[in-house]
Scaffold this motif. Structure first.
Motif, PDB file in Angstrom:
ATOM      1  N   GLY A  22       0.783  -1.233   0.000  1.00 11.49           N
ATOM      2  CA  GLY A  22       0.000   0.000   0.000  1.00 11.49           C
ATOM      3  C   GLY A  22       0.814   1.283   0.000  1.00 11.49           C
ATOM      4  N   ASN A  23       2.139   1.217   0.041  1.00  7.42           N
ATOM      5  CA  ASN A  23       2.964   2.413   0.029  1.00  7.42           C
ATOM      6  C   ASN A  23       3.115   2.886  -1.425  1.00  7.42           C
ATOM      7  N   SER A  24       2.343   3.904  -1.766  1.00 11.47           N
ATOM      8  CA  SER A  24       2.348   4.367  -3.156  1.00 11.47           C
ATOM      9  C   SER A  24       3.605   5.155  -3.508  1.00 11.47           C
ATOM     10  N   THR A  25       4.332   5.639  -2.526  1.00 10.66           N
ATOM     11  CA  THR A  25       5.569   6.373  -2.812  1.00 10.66           C
ATOM     12  C   THR A  25       6.610   5.443  -3.414  1.00 10.66           C
ATOM     13  N   TYR A  26       6.797   4.276  -2.799  1.00 12.05           N
ATOM     14  CA  TYR A  26       7.764   3.317  -3.332  1.00 12.05           C
ATOM     15  C   TYR A  26       7.315   2.770  -4.695  1.00 12.05           C
ATOM     16  N   ALA A  27       6.023   2.516  -4.832  1.00  9.41           N
ATOM     17  CA  ALA A  27       5.502   2.014  -6.107  1.00  9.41           C
ATOM     18  C   ALA A  27       5.675   3.063  -7.208  1.00  9.41           C
ATOM     19  N   GLY A  28       5.472   4.335  -6.870  1.00  9.41           N
ATOM     20  CA  GLY A  28       5.692   5.405  -7.846  1.00  9.41           C
ATOM     21  C   GLY A  28       7.149   5.545  -8.217  1.00  9.41           C
ATOM     22  N   GLY A  29       8.018   5.372  -7.238  1.00  6.85           N
ATOM     23  CA  GLY A  29       9.457   5.399  -7.525  1.00  6.85           C
ATOM     24  C   GLY A  29       9.871   4.269  -8.446  1.00  6.85           C
ATOM     25  N   LEU A  30       9.301   3.085  -8.205  1.00  4.49           N
ATOM     26  CA  LEU A  30       9.593   1.949  -9.090  1.00  4.49           C
ATOM     27  C   LEU A  30       9.070   2.222 -10.503  1.00  4.49           C
ATOM     28  N   ALA A  31       7.902   2.828 -10.617  1.00  5.20           N
ATOM     29  CA  ALA A  31       7.346   3.153 -11.932  1.00  5.20           C
ATOM     30  C   ALA A  31       8.252   4.146 -12.671  1.00  5.20           C
ATOM     31  N   ALA A  32       8.778   5.136 -11.949  1.00  2.00           N
ATOM     32  CA  ALA A  32       9.703   6.094 -12.565  1.00  2.00           C
ATOM     33  C   ALA A  32      10.987   5.399 -12.999  1.00  2.00           C
ATOM     34  N   LEU A  33      11.466   4.484 -12.164  1.00  4.06           N
ATOM     35  CA  LEU A  33      12.667   3.717 -12.516  1.00  4.06           C
ATOM     36  C   LEU A  33      12.428   2.873 -13.769  1.00  4.06           C
ATOM     37  N   MET A  34      11.268   2.248 -13.852  1.00  2.92           N
ATOM     38  CA  MET A  34      10.951   1.421 -15.022  1.00  2.92           C
ATOM     39  C   MET A  34      10.813   2.265 -16.293  1.00  2.92           C
ATOM     40  N   ALA A  35      10.293   3.482 -16.168  1.00  8.62           N
ATOM     41  CA  ALA A  35      10.221   4.379 -17.326  1.00  8.62           C
ATOM     42  C   ALA A  35      11.625   4.708 -17.818  1.00  8.62           C
ATOM     43  N   ASN A  36      12.549   4.918 -16.885  1.00 10.75           N
ATOM     44  CA  ASN A  36      13.935   5.189 -17.274  1.00 10.75           C
ATOM     45  C   ASN A  36      14.593   3.972 -17.899  1.00 10.75           C
ATOM     46  N   VAL A  37      14.252   2.791 -17.432  1.00 13.09           N
ATOM     47  CA  VAL A  37      14.795   1.559 -18.021  1.00 13.09           C
ATOM     48  C   VAL A  37      14.331   1.421 -19.475  1.00 13.09           C
ATOM     49  N   VAL A  38      13.059   1.694 -19.736  1.00 13.79           N
ATOM     50  CA  VAL A  38      12.542   1.624 -21.106  1.00 13.79           C
ATOM     51  C   VAL A  38      13.233   2.664 -21.984  1.00 13.79           C
ATOM     52  N   LEU A  39      13.412   3.859 -21.456  1.00 13.72           N
ATOM     53  CA  LEU A  39      14.063   4.931 -22.217  1.00 13.72           C
ATOM     54  C   LEU A  39      15.512   4.578 -22.534  1.00 13.72           C
ATOM     55  N   ILE A  40      16.236   4.072 -21.575  1.00 13.80           N
ATOM     56  CA  ILE A  40      17.630   3.676 -21.808  1.00 13.80           C
ATOM     57  C   ILE A  40      17.692   2.525 -22.813  1.00 13.80           C
ATOM     58  N   GLY A  41      16.742   1.599 -22.721  1.00 15.90           N
ATOM     59  CA  GLY A  41      16.683   0.507 -23.691  1.00 15.90           C
ATOM     60  C   GLY A  41      16.489   1.018 -25.110  1.00 15.90           C
ATOM     61  N   TYR A  42      15.649   2.021 -25.277  1.00 13.95           N
ATOM     62  CA  TYR A  42      15.433   2.605 -26.601  1.00 13.95           C
ATOM     63  C   TYR A  42      16.711   3.246 -27.131  1.00 13.95           C
ATOM     64  N   VAL A  43      17.412   3.964 -26.266  1.00 12.87           N
ATOM     65  CA  VAL A  43      18.661   4.614 -26.686  1.00 12.87           C
ATOM     66  C   VAL A  43      19.689   3.564 -27.096  1.00 12.87           C
ATOM     67  N   VAL A  44      19.807   2.490 -26.334  1.00 22.60           N
ATOM     68  CA  VAL A  44      20.765   1.430 -26.656  1.00 22.60           C
ATOM     69  C   VAL A  44      20.420   0.780 -27.995  1.00 22.60           C
ATOM     70  N   VAL A  45      19.151   0.493 -28.225  1.00 21.01           N
ATOM     71  CA  VAL A  45      18.737  -0.110 -29.502  1.00 21.01           C
ATOM     72  C   VAL A  45      19.025   0.844 -30.663  1.00 21.01           C
ATOM     73  N   ALA A  46      18.764   2.123 -30.469  1.00 24.88           N
ATOM     74  CA  ALA A  46      19.012   3.103 -31.537  1.00 24.88           C
ATOM     75  C   ALA A  46      20.504   3.213 -31.843  1.00 24.88           C
ATOM     76  N   ILE A  47      21.347   3.201 -30.819  1.00 21.61           N
ATOM     77  CA  ILE A  47      22.798   3.280 -31.043  1.00 21.61           C
ATOM     78  C   ILE A  47      23.291   2.038 -31.759  1.00 21.61           C
ATOM     79  N   ASN A  48      22.828   0.861 -31.349  1.00 21.94           N
ATOM     80  CA  ASN A  48      23.243  -0.381 -32.010  1.00 21.94           C
ATOM     81  C   ASN A  48      22.797  -0.421 -33.462  1.00 21.94           C
ATOM     82  N   GLU A  49      21.609   0.080 -33.737  1.00 20.46           N
ATOM     83  CA  GLU A  49      21.117   0.112 -35.120  1.00 20.46           C
ATOM     84  C   GLU A  49      21.971   1.036 -35.970  1.00 20.46           C
ATOM     85  N   ASP A  50      22.364   2.172 -35.415  1.00 23.83           N
ATOM     86  CA  ASP A  50      23.203   3.119 -36.139  1.00 23.83           C
ATOM     87  C   ASP A  50      24.573   2.522 -36.418  1.00 23.83           C
ATOM     88  N   GLN A  51      25.126   1.773 -35.456  1.00 26.42           N
ATOM     89  CA  GLN A  51      26.427   1.152 -35.649  1.00 26.42           C
ATOM     90  C   GLN A  51      26.375   0.060 -36.706  1.00 26.42           C
TER      91      GLN A  51
END
Length: 114
Positions: free
Chosen positions: A70-99
């Motif tokens: 029930g602690n929504s602060t930690y769950a929100g922090g995890l959601a923000a972390l997961m958004a950053n993981v998806v964003l970093i994954g996109y950047v890595v895929v884009a760099i690999n495609e360019d290479q």
């Protein structure tokens, strides 16, 4: 109030652009209908867009009551972390495609020299 009336026999800028001048060197028969962006790039963008919406929201609602009790602060922090993981994954895929595109261009250039 006054308004400007358009006279129908006047040529507008759009009408003038529709007709090519004979000395312009362009031909109306040859047109390039290839897409500006390859289909695989669009599919990757759509997949990461979908993931950017679903993964953070899904991780929030899956963990708010199960893991974080029930602690929504930690769950929100995890959601923000997961958004950053998806964003970093996109950047890595884009760099690999360019290479890979650069490596393919080098291989073609070496093949022409030999």
């Amino acid at each position: 109030m006054t308004s400007r009336r358009i006279i129908s026999d006047e040529k507008t800028i759009l009408d003038k652009d529709d007709h090519l001048s004979p000395g312009s060197g362009a031909s109306q028969d040859s047109s390039d209908t290839a897409p500006a962006v390859p289909t695989d790039v669009i599919m990757k963008l759509l997949a990461f867009t979908f993931a950017m919406v679903i993964v953070p929201i899904g991780s929030y609602f899956l963990t708010v009551n199960t893991i974080f009790k029930g602690n929504s602060t930690y769950a929100g922090g995890l959601a923000a972390l997961m958004a950053n993981v998806v964003l970093i994954g996109y950047v890595v895929v884009a760099i690999n495609e360019d290479q890979t595109e650069q490596l393919d261009a080098k291989k073609k250039a070496q093949g022409k020299k030999d």
